[in-house]
Design an enzyme around this catalytic site. Sequence first.
Site, PDB file in Angstrom:
ATOM      1  N   LYS A  82       0.844  -1.192   0.000  1.00  0.00           N
ATOM      2  CA  LYS A  82       0.000   0.000   0.000  1.00  0.00           C
ATOM      3  C   LYS A  82       0.880   1.243   0.000  1.00  0.00           C
ATOM      4  CE  LYS A  82      -3.948   1.919   2.624  1.00  0.00           C
ATOM      5  NZ  LYS A  82      -4.870   1.641   3.753  1.00  0.00           N
ATOM      6  N   SER A 160      -9.670   1.686   2.793  1.00  0.00           N
ATOM      7  CA  SER A 160      -8.791   2.513   1.988  1.00  0.00           C
ATOM      8  C   SER A 160      -7.719   1.715   1.244  1.00  0.00           C
ATOM      9  CB  SER A 160      -8.114   3.558   2.885  1.00  0.00           C
ATOM     10  OG  SER A 160      -7.220   2.960   3.807  1.00  0.00           O
ATOM     11  N   SER A 184     -10.224  -0.812   6.826  1.00  0.00           N
ATOM     12  CA  SER A 184      -9.505  -0.615   5.569  1.00  0.00           C
ATOM     13  C   SER A 184      -8.798  -1.852   5.042  1.00  0.00           C
ATOM     14  CB  SER A 184      -8.496   0.531   5.718  1.00  0.00           C
ATOM     15  OG  SER A 184      -9.166   1.761   5.869  1.00  0.00           O
TER      16      SER A 184
END
Length: 467
Positions: A82, A160, A184
Amino acid sequence: MAEIPLHYLSAVELGRRLREKRLSSVELTRLYLERLETIGRSLNAVAELTPELALSQARQADKELAEGRIRSPLHGVPYGAKDLLATKNIPTRWGSPAHKDQVFDYDATVIRKLQEAGAVLVAKLSLIELAGGGGYDMPAASLDGPCRCPWNPNRWAGGSSSGSGAAVGAGLVGFALGTETWGSITVPAAFCGISGLRPTYGRVSRHGAMALCWTLDKIGPMARSAEDCGFILQAIAGPDPLDATCAPIGFRFRARPLVSRKSHPLRLGVLPHDTSKVPEVQKAFEEALAVFRKRNFHVAEASYPPDIPYNAATGLIVAAEGSAAFEELIRSERLQLLADPQQQAGLIAGLSVSAADYLRAQRVRKKAIEALNSLWERFDLLIAPTLLTVAPEISKPLSASTEPWGGNGGPGNLAGWPSLSIPMGFGKENLPLGLEIIGPPGGEQTLLALGMTFQQETDWHRKHPPL
């Protein structure tokens, strides 16, 4: 059963084939880089490709494996991170148009630990800008555009950790790292039909990770199976002098399913969920419960202790800490560069949270943790549908959805509990559904073992989208 394509194999199986010299890390890395460049770009899952670093690490892995030097089960396996995890001399943009030129001169601890484990970094993966610290209402709230669900590109991959979920789901990486403050990891895992583990708070060092909420942020694996998640957690967990909140001990994964003994059966608590409007979720969950009953686990109803505002307290803590973390940005003109006006407004509003309100929320949190932990006197693990909805349409505001969302992100994250979301079937339009398994602090081994048990009895985690 049809043979699973190479790029959809689990990280554990890929590592096994590499050790058996049935394929090379360089070959596998080139395959994933090609898929990331084509499919990954079309899904808006890619923040930055790292071909030079990846091929260098892959060649080193092949050399060491040929010499019989095996670093870990992940040795030579390509992965994505990420894009809020620092990577030395590689852009780390936090999904934010306001940080599009940001580069760090060091690696996050988890990146360093995976390098020591011999894993190969092929890409930085997209995310909702600033991990949604100010709240957001648009799947397009990202520097990389709206991240698309690999099962239907007109649907959202979830946030996210959007790119991490989509990349694993689409077979673009062997595994990925995501982060969670409030859903997330588990949300994109459910939407993309993969396994995602939110570890216990403090289990994994956050040094080098963008700070959103210092008392809630966690880094965890997103992969094809619970077994994968266990070995990835083993590689990234453990003490770190650069993160004072990190636990002083590591994590040793024992890759074996759970066995329930008649004399002491595993106690599973079913959390309340209203599936009256989503019968396909209820059907899939009932089938999941049947798997556990078949294994002689004790299944009974559970509920969170009442009269505690779990979600409100969590939301206030995120608002206050998130705005404090981004105060410099908020007070600058660069705030207007963010893609979602709601996020801009939310960050500004967070600065007005008073110290009294923040401390009140933390006192509620202390009371909540004491009450929530009482559940472990009656249950070993808690289970529920991860969400009551499938991936929503990507073109609409999230608030426009008429489907019930459900979820257990507020209480679980407030208490710092670990959680595993794994595939449990399909809902509307053949989109994935997730099963959430929640454990007590430090209970990753038990919940991963239960996940392995479920995946031993089912093949939902072996399904892949029709790309």
